[in-house]
Design a protein around this motif. Structure first.
Motif, PDB file in Angstrom:
ATOM      1  N   LYS A  81       0.863  -1.167   0.000  1.00  0.00           N
ATOM      2  CA  LYS A  81       0.000   0.000   0.000  1.00  0.00           C
ATOM      3  C   LYS A  81       0.909   1.229   0.000  1.00  0.00           C
ATOM      4  CE  LYS A  81      -2.423   1.609   3.879  1.00  0.00           C
ATOM      5  NZ  LYS A  81      -3.563   1.737   4.715  1.00  0.00           N
ATOM      6  N   TYR A  82       0.502   2.263  -0.682  1.00  0.00           N
ATOM      7  CA  TYR A  82       1.326   3.471  -0.719  1.00  0.00           C
ATOM      8  C   TYR A  82       0.628   4.598   0.038  1.00  0.00           C
ATOM      9  CZ  TYR A  82       4.254   7.248  -2.346  1.00  0.00           C
ATOM     10  OH  TYR A  82       5.116   8.312  -2.381  1.00  0.00           O
ATOM     11  N   ASN A  83       1.378   5.281   0.888  1.00  0.00           N
ATOM     12  CA  ASN A  83       0.841   6.453   1.572  1.00  0.00           C
ATOM     13  C   ASN A  83       1.552   7.696   1.061  1.00  0.00           C
ATOM     14  OD1 ASN A  83      -0.528   4.528   3.045  1.00  0.00           O
ATOM     15  ND2 ASN A  83      -0.385   5.690   4.937  1.00  0.00           N
ATOM     16  N   GLU A  84       0.778   8.750   0.867  1.00  0.00           N
ATOM     17  CA  GLU A  84       1.345   9.977   0.302  1.00  0.00           C
ATOM     18  C   GLU A  84       1.902  10.889   1.395  1.00  0.00           C
ATOM     19  OE1 GLU A  84      -0.782  11.253  -3.427  1.00  0.00           O
ATOM     20  OE2 GLU A  84      -2.381  10.060  -2.561  1.00  0.00           O
ATOM     21  N   GLY A  85       2.371  12.043   0.971  1.00  0.00           N
ATOM     22  CA  GLY A  85       3.169  12.922   1.828  1.00  0.00           C
ATOM     23  C   GLY A  85       2.531  13.435   3.103  1.00  0.00           C
ATOM     24  N   LEU A  86       1.188  13.402   3.200  1.00  0.00           N
ATOM     25  CA  LEU A  86       0.571  13.818   4.466  1.00  0.00           C
ATOM     26  C   LEU A  86       0.358  12.614   5.374  1.00  0.00           C
ATOM     27  CD1 LEU A  86      -2.111  16.305   3.054  1.00  0.00           C
ATOM     28  CD2 LEU A  86       0.009  16.902   4.241  1.00  0.00           C
ATOM     29  N   GLY A  87       0.799  11.454   4.891  1.00  0.00           N
ATOM     30  CA  GLY A  87       0.638  10.226   5.697  1.00  0.00           C
ATOM     31  C   GLY A  87      -0.632   9.475   5.361  1.00  0.00           C
ATOM     32  N   GLN A  88      -1.339   9.908   4.303  1.00  0.00           N
ATOM     33  CA  GLN A  88      -2.639   9.293   3.997  1.00  0.00           C
ATOM     34  C   GLN A  88      -2.520   8.259   2.882  1.00  0.00           C
ATOM     35  OE1 GLN A  88      -1.422  11.821   2.467  1.00  0.00           O
ATOM     36  NE2 GLN A  88      -2.695  12.677   0.861  1.00  0.00           N
ATOM     37  N   PRO A  89      -3.424   7.242   2.895  1.00  0.00           N
ATOM     38  CA  PRO A  89      -3.418   6.260   1.808  1.00  0.00           C
ATOM     39  C   PRO A  89      -3.587   6.970   0.464  1.00  0.00           C
ATOM     40  CG  PRO A  89      -5.005   5.653   3.521  1.00  0.00           C
ATOM     41  CD  PRO A  89      -4.505   7.020   3.868  1.00  0.00           C
ATOM     42  N   ALA A  90      -2.892   6.453  -0.540  1.00  0.00           N
ATOM     43  CA  ALA A  90      -2.948   7.071  -1.866  1.00  0.00           C
ATOM     44  C   ALA A  90      -4.387   7.169  -2.347  1.00  0.00           C
ATOM     45  CB  ALA A  90      -2.129   6.238  -2.842  1.00  0.00           C
ATOM     46  N   GLY A  91      -4.698   8.260  -3.008  1.00  0.00           N
ATOM     47  CA  GLY A  91      -6.067   8.508  -3.485  1.00  0.00           C
ATOM     48  C   GLY A  91      -6.360   7.756  -4.777  1.00  0.00           C
ATOM     49  N   GLU A  92      -7.603   7.930  -5.233  1.00  0.00           N
ATOM     50  CA  GLU A  92      -8.089   7.233  -6.427  1.00  0.00           C
ATOM     51  C   GLU A  92      -7.203   7.485  -7.643  1.00  0.00           C
ATOM     52  OE1 GLU A  92     -12.089   5.812  -6.339  1.00  0.00           O
ATOM     53  OE2 GLU A  92     -10.386   5.178  -5.120  1.00  0.00           O
TER      54      GLU A  92
ATOM     55  N   GLU B 241     -31.284   2.773  -3.500  1.00  0.00           N
ATOM     56  CA  GLU B 241     -30.386   3.666  -4.246  1.00  0.00           C
ATOM     57  C   GLU B 241     -28.986   3.090  -4.270  1.00  0.00           C
ATOM     58  OE1 GLU B 241     -29.379   7.305  -1.838  1.00  0.00           O
ATOM     59  OE2 GLU B 241     -30.740   6.325  -0.417  1.00  0.00           O
ATOM     60  N   GLU B 242     -28.200   3.566  -5.214  1.00  0.00           N
ATOM     61  CA  GLU B 242     -26.792   3.158  -5.264  1.00  0.00           C
ATOM     62  C   GLU B 242     -25.957   4.351  -4.823  1.00  0.00           C
ATOM     63  OE1 GLU B 242     -25.516   1.275  -8.891  1.00  0.00           O
ATOM     64  OE2 GLU B 242     -23.977   0.279  -7.674  1.00  0.00           O
ATOM     65  N   PHE B 243     -25.069   4.110  -3.869  1.00  0.00           N
ATOM     66  CA  PHE B 243     -24.320   5.235  -3.287  1.00  0.00           C
ATOM     67  C   PHE B 243     -23.164   5.673  -4.181  1.00  0.00           C
ATOM     68  CE2 PHE B 243     -20.986   6.845  -0.251  1.00  0.00           C
ATOM     69  CZ  PHE B 243     -21.675   7.978   0.161  1.00  0.00           C
ATOM     70  N   SER B 244     -23.125   6.970  -4.451  1.00  0.00           N
ATOM     71  CA  SER B 244     -21.932   7.517  -5.113  1.00  0.00           C
ATOM     72  C   SER B 244     -21.544   8.779  -4.354  1.00  0.00           C
ATOM     73  CB  SER B 244     -22.196   7.787  -6.584  1.00  0.00           C
ATOM     74  OG  SER B 244     -23.203   8.741  -6.684  1.00  0.00           O
ATOM     75  N   TYR B 245     -20.353   9.222  -4.554  1.00  0.00           N
ATOM     76  CA  TYR B 245     -19.795  10.275  -3.682  1.00  0.00           C
ATOM     77  C   TYR B 245     -19.027  11.283  -4.506  1.00  0.00           C
ATOM     78  CZ  TYR B 245     -16.755  12.075   0.158  1.00  0.00           C
ATOM     79  OH  TYR B 245     -16.085  12.837   1.076  1.00  0.00           O
ATOM     80  N   GLU B 246     -19.304  12.535  -4.227  1.00  0.00           N
ATOM     81  CA  GLU B 246     -18.471  13.570  -4.832  1.00  0.00           C
ATOM     82  C   GLU B 246     -17.641  14.169  -3.716  1.00  0.00           C
ATOM     83  OE1 GLU B 246     -20.265  16.238  -7.670  1.00  0.00           O
ATOM     84  OE2 GLU B 246     -18.839  17.799  -7.050  1.00  0.00           O
ATOM     85  N   ASP B 247     -16.342  14.008  -3.854  1.00  0.00           N
ATOM     86  CA  ASP B 247     -15.435  14.479  -2.798  1.00  0.00           C
ATOM     87  C   ASP B 247     -15.521  16.007  -2.704  1.00  0.00           C
ATOM     88  OD1 ASP B 247     -12.407  13.254  -1.609  1.00  0.00           O
ATOM     89  OD2 ASP B 247     -12.958  15.371  -1.476  1.00  0.00           O
TER      90      ASP B 247
ATOM     91  N   ARG C 189     -15.352  12.080  -8.355  1.00  0.00           N
ATOM     92  CA  ARG C 189     -16.583  11.291  -8.155  1.00  0.00           C
ATOM     93  C   ARG C 189     -16.266   9.819  -8.046  1.00  0.00           C
ATOM     94  NH1 ARG C 189     -21.505  13.249  -8.239  1.00  0.00           N
ATOM     95  NH2 ARG C 189     -22.488  11.204  -8.425  1.00  0.00           N
ATOM     96  N   THR C 190     -16.873   9.149  -7.100  1.00  0.00           N
ATOM     97  CA  THR C 190     -16.676   7.717  -6.940  1.00  0.00           C
ATOM     98  C   THR C 190     -18.056   7.097  -6.985  1.00  0.00           C
ATOM     99  OG1 THR C 190     -14.979   8.366  -5.365  1.00  0.00           O
ATOM    100  CG2 THR C 190     -15.456   6.033  -5.501  1.00  0.00           C
ATOM    101  N   SER C 191     -18.262   6.149  -7.907  1.00  0.00           N
ATOM    102  CA  SER C 191     -19.619   5.609  -8.025  1.00  0.00           C
ATOM    103  C   SER C 191     -19.647   4.136  -7.641  1.00  0.00           C
ATOM    104  CB  SER C 191     -20.134   5.814  -9.444  1.00  0.00           C
ATOM    105  OG  SER C 191     -19.228   5.219 -10.333  1.00  0.00           O
TER     106      SER C 191
END
Ligand code: G6P
Ligand code: ZN
Length: 617
Positions: A157-168, A523-529, A535-537
């Motif tokens: 797993k890769y974590n980025e510079g703020l210590g967070q898991p890499a994003g989409e 409904e089907e959950f999708s998310y707009e950051d 967008r993640t669907s």
């Protein structure tokens, strides 16, 4: 084996060690199929990773760093089988690609939240405050709660510079690169001794060196910035306080020993399974009611989370907890009482004044939960006027929220609390969920609830704290059924069936069953950051019900994104009950009828040939 500078006696940081005659080589390769990272990094059978070099991680990291090679990278793992071999391989690849500083914990093992703390805090000469960290990324070798061993799982797993898991975006780019890889660069060199003293340096190439770092330092600083260690030490040294912590032989074990025994002075008998093992002692290192069965029993609980009435509660530990393989998940229990992760989050939110990290800053600026988690948190957040976000499953979505100012009406991001039904709880002290943090948060809540309770008087228990909370806010009965190892085709068929049969249908279409449970919509959950607009669907199918009482209930179906073979269908069940005279029921019992209705509706048995889940938690 590369050796450090001759004549070095240890004890202090080396200025420079000798380079060896290692040379950079380019090796031809071809793509390995199916290397798309899931909910949290990429988990595969260990054998797939025997080609660790064949993974385009460092190229992707460089691309996301504006095309510039990273200067400092942390590499650590949860200690599972293949951990140290992979560290050696990755160190060679990083050095061959020109990463100047490679930080590896002594002995190679660190919990996932501890890696995040190193990225956020560690300066070139050791410790530092939050936000002063200089590493631009971390490579975490873990398959989290999946079993380990030659036949089991390994993960990266890769974590980025703020210590967070890499994003989409990062993980998608990485995946595309794995489809095109033709060669990789590495070193022709011997391995390094990971057990050498902290501070030992190995010069792998004239411009790249490995430094063995202290695994504990930055993480301990992070925890000490959250909790009152002196106060906790005083509380836990009461003769009537006893706790039991199950490390499940994972990476969190050594951090638990360091904090609970060395810092807080608890006896060794407070720990069980607290020595990291490559196969987690043959167990499935997932802290839930099924897999933490010994702890569950020793806390006076049955496997369904209800109290075992044949056990005298006064003889049981006051607090029980477990962490998973990489120390980021947690299970919390009191004597004869299991706290669901969704309730745990709501309770921590409501009791923020017991936690100095929040109390000292006047409370919480924001909270967040994953969609399948129960709405227990939302109810508290609303009552307290705290913005509450609902995200897809996966910690990376919280990381974005925590590091943004915009989503909080221009306020600074911290202090922030977040969590998931999957036994993850955390805050803005790092950018990962943190099993030990959750334990200390509960210890702080207990300590505060028992201020003024003299010796000899009965302690306020976890059970009392939670039942009082339910009386105030209502109870969200919650549980999850997992159908593991289902054929991918059948699992997809279940999801497709729900999508095509229920999503978007008019609420009048469905009839109530004999018990008066009626589907009212889907409904089907999708998310707009809200931070980066991405967008993640397709993040879960939600079936909304109305019970005979008129109270709402919900069933969510989702495919797991963390398995390494086949598919796991998760069914999340939730119903709200305001009436406290009906709170004293075990969740799986309270939800059984709803589960039966949902399973029938989605034709689970017909499609998967499974008549029961593998796990109920
Ligand atoms: C990992 C991630 C979590 C996520 C969980 C769910 O633990 O770190 O953020 O909630 O996996 O996994 P699933 O198997 O349900 O996709
Ligand atoms: Zn984990």
């Amino acid at each position: 084996m590369l050796s450090p500078l001759p004549g070095w006696a240890g004890g202090e940081t080396l200025s420079m060690s000798t380079a060896t005659d290692s040379e950079v080589v380019t090796v031809s390769t071809s793509p390995i199929e199916g290397m798309r990272p899931g909910t949290s990094g990429l988990r595969k059978k260990t054998t797939v990773w025997e080609m660790t070099e064949n993974y385009s991680l460092i190229d992707t990291a460089m691309e996301s760093n504006g095309g510039k090679m990273l200067d400092t990278v942390v590499v650590a793992g949860d200690g599972r089988y293949y951990n140290n071999d992979a560290i050696q391989t990755i160190a060679r690849v990083l050095a061959a690609n020109g990463v100047s500083n490679i930080w590896i914990p002594q002995d190679g093992i660190m919990s996932t939240p501890a890696v995040s703390a190193v990225i956020r805090r560690r300066t070139a000469d050791g410790s530092g405050e939050d936000g002063q960290g200089v590493a631009q990324g971390g490579i975490v070798l873990t398959a989290s709660h999946n079993p380990g061993g030659p036949e089991e799982d390994f993960g990266i797993k890769y974590n980025e510079g703020l210590g967070q898991p890499a994003g989409e975006e990062f993980t998608e780019t990485l995946y595309e690169k794995t489809l095109e890889i033709k060669s990789y660069r590495t070193l022709n060199s011997d391995g390094i001794d990971l057990s050498a003293p902290v501070g030992t340096e190995y010069q792998l190439t004239p411009t790249s060196k490995v430094t063995l770092i202290d695994p504990f330092e930055n993480y301990l600083d992070a925890l000490k910035s959250c909790f009152d260690f002196d106060g906790l030490k005083q509380f836990t040294s009461r003769p009537d306080f006893r706790m039991l912590f199950d490390g499940m032989h994972g990476a969190g074990s050594k951090f638990a020993r360091r904090v609970l025994v060395d810092e807080l002075g608890m006896p060794e008998s407070a720990l069980m399974r607290c020595d990291p093992l490559p196969d987690f002692g043959g167990c499935h290192p997932d802290p839930n009611l099924t897999y933490a069965s010994e702890l569950v029993k020793r806390m006076g609980l049955r496997a369904d989370g209800s109290a075992d009435d044949s056990v005298d509660a006064s003889s049981l530990p006051v607090l029980g907890a477990a962490n998973d393989g990489d120390g980021d998940r947690n299970l919390i229990a009191g004597a004869g009482f299991f706290v669901t992760p969704s309730d745990s989050m709501a309770l921590i939110c409501d009791n923020y004044d017991a936690i100095p990290q929040f109390a000292s800053k006047g409370g919480l600026n924001g909270v967040a939960r994953s969609m399948p988690s129960s709405a227990a948190l939302d109810v508290v957040a609303e009552a307290r006027g705290i913005p509450c976000f609902v995200t897809p499953t996966g910690w990376k979505f919280f990381g974005n929220l925590m590091s943004s100012k915009e989503s909080f009406d221009g306020k600074d991001y911290g202090p922030f609390l977040c969590g998931e039904e999957s036994f993850g709880t955390g805050s803005d002290h790092v950018r990962e969920k943190d099993g030990l943090w959750a334990v200390l948060a509960w210890m702080s809540i207990l300590s505060k609830a028992n201020e003024g309770v003299g010796e000899g008087e009965p302690l306020t228990s976890v059970r009392e704290i939670v039942t009082r909370h339910w009386a105030k806010y209502g109870r969200h009965f919650y549980c999850r059924y997992d159908y593991e190892g289902v054929e991918s085709e059948s699992a997809n068929a279940v999801m497709d069936f729900i999508r095509s049969s229920f999503v978007g249908s008019d609420s009048g279409t469905f009839e109530a069953n004999e018990a008066g449970i009626r589907l009212v919509g889907a409904e089907e959950f999708s998310y707009e950051d809200p931070v980066d607009g991405s967008r993640t669907s397709k993040q879960g199918l939600i079936l909304n019900f109305e019970l005979a009482s008129g109270d709402p209930a919900r069933v969510v179906f989702r495919l797991s994104g963390t398995g390494s073979s086949g598919a796991t269908i998760r069914m999340y069940l939730e119903r709200y009950e305001k009436d406290s005279s009906r709170h004293d029921m075990s969740a799986p019992v309270a939800l059984k009828e709803l589960a039966d209705v949902a399973l029938k509706l989605v034709k689970m048995e017909e499609t998967t040939a499974r008549n029961a889940p593998t796990v109920i938690t």
